[in-house]
Design a protein around this motif. Structure first.
Motif, PDB file in Angstrom:
ATOM      1  N   MET A   1      18.069  44.636   9.869  1.00 54.23           N
ATOM      2  CA  MET A   1      16.919  43.740   9.843  1.00 54.23           C
ATOM      3  C   MET A   1      17.029  42.283  10.341  1.00 54.23           C
ATOM      4  O   MET A   1      18.104  41.811  10.529  1.00 54.23           O
ATOM      5  N   ASP A   2      15.645  41.908  10.789  1.00 55.81           N
ATOM      6  CA  ASP A   2      15.927  40.496  11.370  1.00 55.81           C
ATOM      7  C   ASP A   2      15.944  39.376  10.210  1.00 55.81           C
ATOM      8  O   ASP A   2      14.722  38.990   9.581  1.00 55.81           O
ATOM      9  N   VAL A   3      17.039  38.990   9.727  1.00 54.16           N
ATOM     10  CA  VAL A   3      17.079  38.331   8.602  1.00 54.16           C
ATOM     11  C   VAL A   3      17.342  36.935   9.437  1.00 54.16           C
ATOM     12  O   VAL A   3      18.480  36.340   9.566  1.00 54.16           O
TER      13      VAL A   3
ATOM     14  N   LYS B   1      22.476  36.890  19.155  1.00 49.65           N
ATOM     15  CA  LYS B   1      21.529  37.217  20.179  1.00 49.65           C
ATOM     16  C   LYS B   1      21.187  36.114  20.794  1.00 49.65           C
ATOM     17  O   LYS B   1      21.089  35.147  20.116  1.00 49.65           O
ATOM     18  N   HIS B   2      20.411  36.144  22.005  1.00 50.71           N
ATOM     19  CA  HIS B   2      20.180  37.250  22.744  1.00 50.71           C
ATOM     20  C   HIS B   2      21.291  37.055  24.111  1.00 50.71           C
ATOM     21  O   HIS B   2      20.787  36.001  24.485  1.00 50.71           O
ATOM     22  N   PHE B   3      21.963  37.684  24.250  1.00 51.50           N
ATOM     23  CA  PHE B   3      23.286  37.393  25.341  1.00 51.50           C
ATOM     24  C   PHE B   3      22.616  38.019  26.420  1.00 51.50           C
ATOM     25  O   PHE B   3      22.488  39.183  26.966  1.00 51.50           O
TER      26      PHE B   3
ATOM     27  N   SER C   1      21.314  47.203  22.108  1.00 52.16           N
ATOM     28  CA  SER C   1      20.083  46.723  23.015  1.00 52.16           C
ATOM     29  C   SER C   1      19.114  46.146  22.144  1.00 52.16           C
ATOM     30  O   SER C   1      18.877  46.420  21.024  1.00 52.16           O
ATOM     31  N   ASP C   2      18.475  45.183  22.968  1.00 55.25           N
ATOM     32  CA  ASP C   2      16.997  44.832  22.336  1.00 55.25           C
ATOM     33  C   ASP C   2      15.961  45.837  22.233  1.00 55.25           C
ATOM     34  O   ASP C   2      16.230  46.893  22.808  1.00 55.25           O
ATOM     35  N   TYR C   3      14.792  45.445  21.512  1.00 54.18           N
ATOM     36  CA  TYR C   3      13.837  46.930  21.634  1.00 54.18           C
ATOM     37  C   TYR C   3      13.208  47.221  22.717  1.00 54.18           C
ATOM     38  O   TYR C   3      12.678  46.703  23.466  1.00 54.18           O
TER      39      TYR C   3
END
Ligand code: GLC
Length: 719
Positions: A86-88, A184-186, A262-264
């Motif tokens: 999750m994006d905490v 992130k985000h690399f 990966s990102d979304y």
């Protein structure tokens, strides 16, 4: 490890590829799995692919995590538990200030405490991995995701990145709050052209390494277990397929052997970029670059098998990626306990507990930046009447973008906070106008101005709504919307005892406030306890602790504006209105309205003469720079003493100054303290013209100062 190797041997290729897929929980809702509906169909997923899926994102709570995990294990022949992520970002259920505000605290211990609090809440909700910290260096306030970063400085971002990772990954693995961090985000997503989200990034290797990479590296050196490549291209290559980034630098140079996710849908988006023609090619490129898990697109499940059968992807490559995922699951003990610390009861007990609320209330005060104060603040608690006006007067949506499971209704508004602080005062509120960006309605301004005129003091609550920053929310104009400017004009004219409370996810262009407001207290998006923290600050029960982690421009046209810029061959040396043939605007100063490192508080500090232990040093030597700081005001207070250096001449042009250290000190009124910084060869290193990292002999200038606006006053030499 033997256990995992034996497990790997039992796995079919389909089962292995399943471990490299991450889907939204909505796609895995078990009663739907057997009927491939719209979303799954759109991704080209079959029921078999869904049944092998190795990890999940975006699920609601402990109960739903437990149900999903249970249903999965019942049908997975190998019983491999799923990972839940999750994006905490700045809290889980109790929300602390946005990361940009946390960067302003210059207090890594406080950041760590807040992150650990969020990790405990997250663990109770069944979260195994946090997609955090976001360590993209930012310089352009038009970009909505500046709210998610910790600012414009590589050194500060690196310290904050370490604090986030150590907050999530506390030293003791078998503790609930041990939540692997995903950096992130690399890389360099914050350099999106024109501040427009997802836009093109292009920069030299030198700038990438000098400014944009240090924070990611610091977080990885602090032990972060996952990395997420960015959506953007760098030099025409999407990060998720960028071998130079993901192999040469991340794996080979930095020795990172954790999971890359990966990102979304970023793998599918390579087609949209025009980098590949088909998802099959995208799967090949991402696998070759070393992306282990594909988030929310179907290239891996649809094409990896045939790529292996065609010999384009080796089974070793697949096994390496799968082993990284299995190792992460094993590290978290999921094979023994797939539910880990998920518990609806603990979730309820922890969520917005008194202890959590107290912590985030303190954090909001420490993150708040007092931009101006002609003396109206702090207000006396003996005031009889208070007008709280503006679109944020009663607004509870002040927790910020990316606030995970946080709820607006749990937030304390300014009006609620002030009423709690002053139960006997006569308090009136008036909205005056909306916080909508394109609204032109000023019909409520007069009523608000009248309310302000009729009260002892006025609190003008204006700024940017939480959903107007964050992902996908860039702005081409970062000034206050027209109605808010009219409201500010009217209220400031109506009552000289007015303080502006600014709510925002980014630096705003507010020259008119800078001119007319007696006081401006920037609360950022302060989180669950925002209103109480604001009341603490407005009435002196707390003092603003923040110093800007990102410059406030005079106007949008200055963006990107940042302190560690180059000098150019024709720097502006005098008033921009009369200067000629130099690097200037005709209609605006070069400097920001409020610079990096700047912030006032309720006392004043005086800096003595800077002392250097020597005026030169050898590469194996060191110089100690010291200054005595005195609290010259009538209240105790905190000061952030900042060390800035300039490498005056080098093989590549160096910035006019760079933050190389800071110390946040607390001084009682009248107290003095000597603050010292050690300068060694390491402090002076940079990515040189020959591509190596190191120092160069020569003269350096130095300042020990309260902000980046201070001149460099001392020099020393490196021999
Ligand atoms: C988003 C964001 C990323 C986030 C991911 C999962 O698009 O770019 O930061 O972690 O998707 O929500």
């Amino acid at each position: 490890m033997k256990k995992l190797e034996n497990l790997l041997k039992k796995m079919s290729l389909d089962q292995k590829i399943g471990q490299l897929l991450q889907l939204n929980s909505s796609l895995l809702n078990r009663e739907k799995t057997n009927i491939v509906t719209g979303p799954q169909q759109k991704l080209g997923l079959t029921p078999e692919m869904l049944q092998c899926c190795g990890s999940v994102l975006n699920f609601d709570c402990a109960e739903s995590m437990i149900a999903l995990q249970k249903a999965h294990l019942e049908q997975d022949p190998l019983g491999i538990p799923m990972l839940f992520m999750m994006d905490v970002i700045h809290g889980c259920r109790t929300i602390f200030p946005i990361p940009l505000a946390m960067g302003c605290t210059f207090d890594t211990e406080l950041v760590k405490k807040c992150v650990t609090m969020s990790a405990k809440e997250a663990a109770a909700s069944g979260v195994h991995v946090a997609f955090s910290p976001m360590l993209d260096l930012v310089r352009d306030a038009r970009w909505g995701r500046v709210m998610e970063s910790t600012g414009e400085d590589p050194y500060l971002n690196a310290r904050m990145g370490e604090a986030f990772v150590k907050g999530f990954q506390s030293d003791i693995l078998d503790r609930p709050e041990y939540i692997p961090a995903c950096v992130k985000h690399f890389a360099a997503y914050g350099a999106a052209e024109a501040g427009r989200d997802y836009n093109t990034v292009d920069m030299s290797e030198h700038v990438l390494r000098e400014y944009y990479l240090p924070a990611y590296k610091a977080a990885i050196d602090a032990g972060a277990l996952l990395v997420m490549p960015s959506f953007n291209t760098i030099g025409g290559t999407p990060s998720v397929a960028n071998k130079h980034l993901l192999r040469d630098i991340l794996r080979d140079e930095w020795g990172f052997d954790g999971v890359v996710i990966s990102d979304y849908a970023a793998i599918r988006e390579m087609r949209v970029h025009g980098y590949v023609e088909t998802d099959k090619e995208g799967a090949l490129k991402a696998m070759e670059a070393g992306c282990d898990i594909e988030m929310m697109s179907g290239a891996y499940p649809k094409h990896l098998k045939e790529l292996v059968e065609e010999g384009k992807v080796s089974m070793e490559q697949i096994d390496r990626a799968v082993m990284r995922v299995l190792r992460l699951k094993d590290k978290l003990g999921l094979f023994e306990n797939p539910y880990r610390y998920a518990s609806a009861i603990t979730e309820k007990v922890l969520s917005t507990s008194f202890e959590s609320r107290s912590l985030v209330r303190k954090a909001a005060a420490e993150a708040a930046v007092l931009l101006k104060n002609d003396g109206v603040l702090p207000f006396s608690k003996d005031v009889k009447s208070v007008a709280i006006v503006g679109p944020f007067a009663e607004e509870k949506g002040i927790k910020g973008f990316w606030s995970c499971y946080g709820k607006d209704e749990d937030c304390v508004s300014v009006a609620e906070g002030v009423r709690a602080k002053l139960p006997d005062a006569d308090i009136v509120t008036a909205k005056g106008c909306s916080h909508e960006l394109l609204d032109r309605d000023t019909s409520g301004v007069d009523e608000a101005a009248k309310a302000a005129a009729g009260a002892d003091i006025a609190i003008l609550c204006i700024g940017e709504y939480q959903n107007h920053s964050g992902e996908g929310n860039s702005r081409a104009d970062i000034s206050l919307p027209y109605p808010q400017r009219k409201l500010a004009e009217a209220v400031l004219a109506a009552n000289p005892n007015t303080a502006v409370l600014l709510f925002t996810g980014r630096p705003l262009a507010i020259p008119e406030l800078g001119e007319a407001a007696p006081a401006i207290l920037n609360m950022w998006q302060p989180g669950t306890e925002g209103g109480n923290a604001a009341a603490d600050l407005l009435f002196g029960d707390a003092a603003p602790g923040g110093r800007l982690a990102m410059s406030f421009p005079y106007m949008t046209g200055q963006c990107p504006v940042y302190y560690n810029h180059m000098n150019t061959g024709r720097p502006l040396k005098k008033d921009f209105r009369t200067a000629a043939y130099c690097s200037r605007y005709q209609d605006c100063p070069n400097d920001p309205l409020y610079p990096f490192g700047f912030g006032l508080t309720y006392t004043t500090f005086e800096y003595g003469e800077i002392k250097l232990s020597a005026d030169s040093m050898k590469p194996d030597g060191k110089i100690t720079a010291s200054v005595t700081v005195t609290n010259t005001g009538d209240r105790d207070g905190a000061e952030v003493v900042q060390l800035y250096l300039r490498d005056n001449v080098a093989s590549l042009v160096r910035p006019v100054k760079e933050l190389k250290g800071y110390q946040k000190i607390f001084l009682r009124k009248g107290e003095s303290r000597e603050v010292s910084f050690e300068i060694t060869d390491e402090t002076l290193r940079f990515w040189r013209a020959d591509g190596t990292y190191g120092s160069e002999p020569g003269e350096f200038s130095l300042a020990l100062a309260p902000s980046s606006a201070a001149p460099l006053t001392n020099t020393f030499r490196l021999d």
